[in-house]
Write a protein that holds these residues in place. Structure first.
Motif, PDB file in Angstrom:
ATOM      1  N   GLU A  34      23.833  36.711  33.114  1.00 22.10           N
ATOM      2  CA  GLU A  34      24.244  37.163  32.426  1.00 22.10           C
ATOM      3  C   GLU A  34      25.436  38.447  33.156  1.00 22.10           C
ATOM      4  N   ASP A  67      34.514  28.908  32.911  1.00 25.52           N
ATOM      5  CA  ASP A  67      34.817  28.912  31.638  1.00 25.52           C
ATOM      6  C   ASP A  67      33.966  29.561  30.193  1.00 25.52           C
ATOM      7  N   PRO A  92      28.707  32.429  28.510  1.00 23.85           N
ATOM      8  CA  PRO A  92      29.036  33.865  27.517  1.00 23.85           C
ATOM      9  C   PRO A  92      29.867  34.823  28.755  1.00 23.85           C
ATOM     10  N   LYS A  94      32.673  42.755  35.027  1.00 16.48           N
ATOM     11  CA  LYS A  94      33.684  43.040  34.853  1.00 16.48           C
ATOM     12  C   LYS A  94      34.868  43.489  35.631  1.00 16.48           C
ATOM     13  N   LYS A 124      33.955  34.343  29.381  1.00 20.65           N
ATOM     14  CA  LYS A 124      34.498  33.277  28.312  1.00 20.65           C
ATOM     15  C   LYS A 124      34.572  34.795  26.772  1.00 20.65           C
ATOM     16  N   THR A 125      33.417  35.265  27.389  1.00 19.63           N
ATOM     17  CA  THR A 125      32.982  36.454  25.392  1.00 19.63           C
ATOM     18  C   THR A 125      32.925  38.133  25.621  1.00 19.63           C
ATOM     19  N   TYR A 126      32.689  38.262  27.543  1.00 20.81           N
ATOM     20  CA  TYR A 126      32.259  40.084  27.984  1.00 20.81           C
ATOM     21  C   TYR A 126      33.482  40.094  28.570  1.00 20.81           C
ATOM     22  N   GLY A 127      34.558  39.018  29.097  1.00 24.37           N
ATOM     23  CA  GLY A 127      35.375  39.299  30.322  1.00 24.37           C
ATOM     24  C   GLY A 127      35.544  39.819  31.249  1.00 24.37           C
TER      25      GLY A 127
END
Length: 217
Positions: free
Chosen positions: A156, A116, A119, A192, A122-125
């Motif tokens: 990443e 969760d 990044p 994604k 949480k940040t980039y979906g």
């Protein structure tokens, strides 16, 4: 801290399908076998509900267990568990004796950390796609981990974590890549969602089309 599992077992003399059915129906037990360790295989029975409750904990399958047979305790690992094809019932269990100085092969679950908070998620979906839920390891009984962790915090977008990337406890090796990396399978990746990828591709196409139109004008 891992939980200690002690399974009560009882010697079983009756053999055959009829005896096994009576055991399950009348005594609420299931047949089982204890083998290995340089000793003869022993046919036993164990309480169905006791085993059913124990296997609710995933560490049951990746931990050294204790079989208590007529007051004598032996260290074992579970090697096979047969279930009813459609009822929530167990049919049979196989346990292998272990020695503290001999290596064992065990399937260990893989746990994801910071799913969760990462990044890329949480940040980039992004979404964590599990490609393996467990891995077979070889080690001495004292080194057997209840699970292996994969920390996603620094993973990443579009990065793939393979078996060779896993951080293993000392004395533990992954069977698939013990001798070579030919079977270095992917464990988890962050990507994604497919719908989001399609939307981004459509947006990129619209932007490119707009730029071309401006140039022509």
């Amino acid at each position: 801290m891992s939980q200690e599992f002690v399974i009560e077992a009882f010697l079983r003399d009756d053999q055959g399908k009829g005896a096994s059915r009576r055991l399950r129906r009348e005594e609420k037990k299931i047949p089982a076998v204890i083998y290995g360790g340089g000793k003869d295989a022993v046919s036993v029975s164990i309480w169905h509900n006791e085993l059913s409750k124990a296997i609710e904990n995933e560490s049951f399958f990746s931990q050294v267990l204790t079989i208590n047979l007529d007051g004598k305790k032996e260290s074992v690992i579970i090697k096979d568990l047969q279930r009813h094809p459609y009822k929530p019932l167990l049919n049979h269990a196989d346990f292998q004796r272990i020695s503290q100085d001999e290596v064992i092969h065990v399937h260990v679950p893989i746990h994801l950390l910071n799913e969760d908070a990462a990044p890329a998620i949480k940040t980039y979906g992004g979404v964590a796609f599990r490609l393996l839920t467990e891995v077979e390891v070889v080690c001495l009984p004292k080194d057997l981990p209840s699970f292996i962790e994969v920390d996603l915090m620094d993973v990443e977008m579009d990065q793939v974590i393979h078996l060779s990337d896993l951080q293993l406890p000392e004395g533990v090796q992954i069977v698939a890549i013990q001798h070579d990396l030919e079977h270095d399978q992917a464990v988890v990746s962050i990507n994604k969602p497919r719908g989001a990828q399609v939307d981004e591709e459509a947006e990129d196409a619209e932007e490119e089309g707009g730029e071309e139109g401006e140039k022509e004008a």
